[in-house]
Scaffold this active site. Structure first.
Site, PDB file in Angstrom:
ATOM      1  N   GLY A 147      -6.028  -7.928   2.272  1.00  0.00           N
ATOM      2  CA  GLY A 147      -7.043  -8.683   1.205  1.00  0.00           C
ATOM      3  C   GLY A 147      -6.074  -9.204   0.188  1.00  0.00           C
ATOM      4  O   GLY A 147      -5.243  -8.599   0.005  1.00  0.00           O
TER       5      GLY A 147
ATOM      6  N   ARG B 115      -6.262 -10.805   8.372  1.00  0.00           N
ATOM      7  CA  ARG B 115      -6.090  -9.307   8.997  1.00  0.00           C
ATOM      8  C   ARG B 115      -5.802 -10.094  10.476  1.00  0.00           C
ATOM      9  O   ARG B 115      -6.682 -10.211  11.205  1.00  0.00           O
ATOM     10  CB  ARG B 115      -7.119  -8.517   8.699  1.00  0.00           C
ATOM     11  CG  ARG B 115      -7.626  -8.227   7.354  1.00  0.00           C
ATOM     12  CD  ARG B 115      -8.651  -7.427   7.151  1.00  0.00           C
ATOM     13  NE  ARG B 115      -9.359  -7.385   5.773  1.00  0.00           N
ATOM     14  CZ  ARG B 115      -8.954  -6.658   4.606  1.00  0.00           C
ATOM     15  NH1 ARG B 115      -7.722  -5.772   4.565  1.00  0.00           N
ATOM     16  NH2 ARG B 115      -9.365  -6.775   3.411  1.00  0.00           N
TER      17      ARG B 115
ATOM     18  N   ASP C 230      -1.749  -0.984   3.257  1.00  0.00           N
ATOM     19  CA  ASP C 230      -1.147  -0.162   4.231  1.00  0.00           C
ATOM     20  C   ASP C 230      -1.012  -0.641   5.612  1.00  0.00           C
ATOM     21  O   ASP C 230      -0.229  -0.348   6.532  1.00  0.00           O
ATOM     22  CB  ASP C 230      -1.828   1.165   4.202  1.00  0.00           C
ATOM     23  CG  ASP C 230      -3.231   1.450   4.104  1.00  0.00           C
ATOM     24  OD1 ASP C 230      -3.845   0.231   4.048  1.00  0.00           O
ATOM     25  OD2 ASP C 230      -3.919   2.477   4.179  1.00  0.00           O
TER      26      ASP C 230
ATOM     27  N   THR D 290      -2.742  -4.559  -3.124  1.00  0.00           N
ATOM     28  CA  THR D 290      -4.074  -4.306  -2.963  1.00  0.00           C
ATOM     29  C   THR D 290      -4.840  -4.016  -4.010  1.00  0.00           C
ATOM     30  O   THR D 290      -4.392  -3.312  -4.955  1.00  0.00           O
ATOM     31  CB  THR D 290      -4.200  -3.164  -1.717  1.00  0.00           C
ATOM     32  OG1 THR D 290      -5.658  -2.896  -1.702  1.00  0.00           O
ATOM     33  CG2 THR D 290      -3.452  -2.193  -1.720  1.00  0.00           C
TER      34      THR D 290
ATOM     35  N   ASP E 206      -7.360  -1.940  -4.118  1.00  0.00           N
ATOM     36  CA  ASP E 206      -7.629  -0.620  -3.839  1.00  0.00           C
ATOM     37  C   ASP E 206      -6.798   0.534  -4.472  1.00  0.00           C
ATOM     38  O   ASP E 206      -7.077   1.521  -4.800  1.00  0.00           O
ATOM     39  CB  ASP E 206      -7.793  -0.249  -2.427  1.00  0.00           C
ATOM     40  CG  ASP E 206      -8.870  -0.927  -1.886  1.00  0.00           C
ATOM     41  OD1 ASP E 206      -9.484  -1.764  -2.634  1.00  0.00           O
ATOM     42  OD2 ASP E 206      -9.095  -1.061  -0.524  1.00  0.00           O
TER      43      ASP E 206
ATOM     44  N   ASP F  98      -4.639   2.373  -3.301  1.00  0.00           N
ATOM     45  CA  ASP F  98      -4.264   3.510  -2.445  1.00  0.00           C
ATOM     46  C   ASP F  98      -3.118   3.683  -1.666  1.00  0.00           C
ATOM     47  O   ASP F  98      -3.065   4.279  -0.554  1.00  0.00           O
ATOM     48  CB  ASP F  98      -5.628   3.518  -1.456  1.00  0.00           C
ATOM     49  CG  ASP F  98      -5.634   2.487  -0.620  1.00  0.00           C
ATOM     50  OD1 ASP F  98      -4.967   1.353  -0.848  1.00  0.00           O
ATOM     51  OD2 ASP F  98      -6.437   2.220   0.471  1.00  0.00           O
TER      52      ASP F  98
ATOM     53  N   ARG G 252     -12.793   0.949   0.035  1.00  0.00           N
ATOM     54  CA  ARG G 252     -13.363   1.295   1.384  1.00  0.00           C
ATOM     55  C   ARG G 252     -12.893   2.693   1.664  1.00  0.00           C
ATOM     56  O   ARG G 252     -13.734   3.572   2.066  1.00  0.00           O
ATOM     57  CB  ARG G 252     -12.720   0.507   2.385  1.00  0.00           C
ATOM     58  CG  ARG G 252     -13.386   0.337   3.586  1.00  0.00           C
ATOM     59  CD  ARG G 252     -12.534  -0.515   4.561  1.00  0.00           C
ATOM     60  NE  ARG G 252     -11.410  -0.876   4.226  1.00  0.00           N
ATOM     61  CZ  ARG G 252     -10.708  -2.152   4.692  1.00  0.00           C
ATOM     62  NH1 ARG G 252     -11.473  -3.022   5.127  1.00  0.00           N
ATOM     63  NH2 ARG G 252      -9.383  -2.582   4.274  1.00  0.00           N
TER      64      ARG G 252
END
Ligand code: F6P
Length: 326
Positions: A13, A74, A105, A128, A130, A132, A174
């Site tokens: 993303g 992706r 990741d 990202t 996110d 994470d 997500r």
């Protein structure tokens, strides 16, 4: 081998700040007499040989733009041995001896696999929204996305308060609740539902009822990966127990990924880009760059794909202690 040609790509993303990072990598490499090649659309472009030489003018006036000038994807083909072989051949044809991968990741898993199959040095930069990725306090794009979410929630609060409504606002994440938890705190939302905590719908109903006492609105931020579902699903599940209230939901979606990067993201992306080139020059490979406080760090890429970063869930107590309890 002396570093003479590097390639860079953005993957997964997109996130605000990727362009600032590309700019830093290209300028720093060229200033060190290293040729730079941009790979279009991530690993997919590498497989298809869409790799172009970059110059200073390619990265002029891009620091302020969201998205990625290189494009991203992706790639499913990259998961196959034959796909990766084509990608490696394309790098070798151009005699590239260093690769910088900016992504999340999934992108790092690809980078790690590549280092086992080729003799080209690889450095990963976490990009990202996110946040994470293990091994870094922040990822490129997270701060910008957080600011976008908070400004959207502020706007929804205006209409929620005007109409005496309860809003369920779905944000991205997500597998991780960083955006949900921290945007909830920063926007004054009453409740945050995150994937790291099991959602108890009975408790949610009680919290909504309590928090709405003496107030004109309540906002529940829902991370898209929450175990009880997305904002609409959760709203529909609790509706029968909240019949005296007007409920609405809103899914913020991809507006969270776009837009001009924040100052914090621009600075961090620039620092990480320069650091990546310097690591390649000093002969490092298979490292992922992170930030720890104000300090740049780097770890084996493998470490960041084996572990997942989680938000500090003790921050949920902050929300709880500010919610009305009668
Ligand atoms: O990985 C970043 C992310 O924004 C997630 O939060 C979200 O679930 C996903 O990407 C959406 O991906 P896509 O744009 O491919 O639908």
């Amino acid at each position: 081998m002396k570093l003479s040609k590097i390639a860079l790509l953005t993957s997964g993303g997109d996130s605000p700040g990727m362009n600032a990072c590309i700019r830093a990598i290209v300028k720093c490499a060229l200033n060190n007499k290293i040729e730079v090649f941009g790979v279009e659309d991530g690993y997919q472009g590498m497989i298809e040989g869409r790799i172009r030489k970059m110059s200073y003018s390619d990265v002029d006036n891009i620091i302020q733009y969201g998205g990625t000038i290189l494009g991203t994807a992706r790639s499913k083909d990259f998961l196959t041995v034959s796909g990766r072989k084509k990608a490696i051949d394309n790098l070798q044809k151009l005699q590239i001896n260093g690769l910088v991968v900016i992504g999340g990741d999934g992108s790092f898993a690809g980078a790690n696999q590549l280092t086992k199959e080729m003799d080209i040095a690889v450095i990963g930069i976490p990009g990202t929204i996110d946040n994470d990725i293990f091994g870094t306090d922040h990822t490129i794009g997270y701060d910008s996305a957080l600011n976008t979410v908070v400004s959207a929630v502020d706007k929804i609060r205006d209409t929620a308060t005007s109409h005496h409504r309860i809003f369920f606002i779905e944000v991205m994440g997500r597998d991780a609740g960083f955006i949900a938890l921290n945007s909830a705190i920063a926007s004054g939302a009453e409740i945050a539902l995150i994937p790291e905590e099991v959602t108890d719908l009975e408790e949610l109903v009680a919290n909504i009822k309590n928090s709405n006492k003496g107030k004109r609105s309540t906002i529940v931020i829902v991370a898209e990966g929450d175990d009880a579902g997305g904002a609409k699903e959760i709203m529909d599940k609790v509706k029968p127990f909240l019949q005296e209230y007007e409920l609405r939901y809103s899914v913020l979606g991809h507006i969270q990924r776009g837009g001009s990067p924040s100052v914090k993201d621009r600075i961090m992306a620039t620092q990480m880009g320069v650091h990546a080139v310097n690591l390649l020059i000093s002969g490092e490979t298979n490292r992922m760059i992170g930030i720890n406080g104000e300090k740049l760090v780097n770890h084996p890429i493998e470490k960041s794909i084996k572990q997942h970063d989680k938000p500090d869930i003790s921050k949920l107590i902050l929300l709880d202690s500010l919610r009305t309890h009668f």
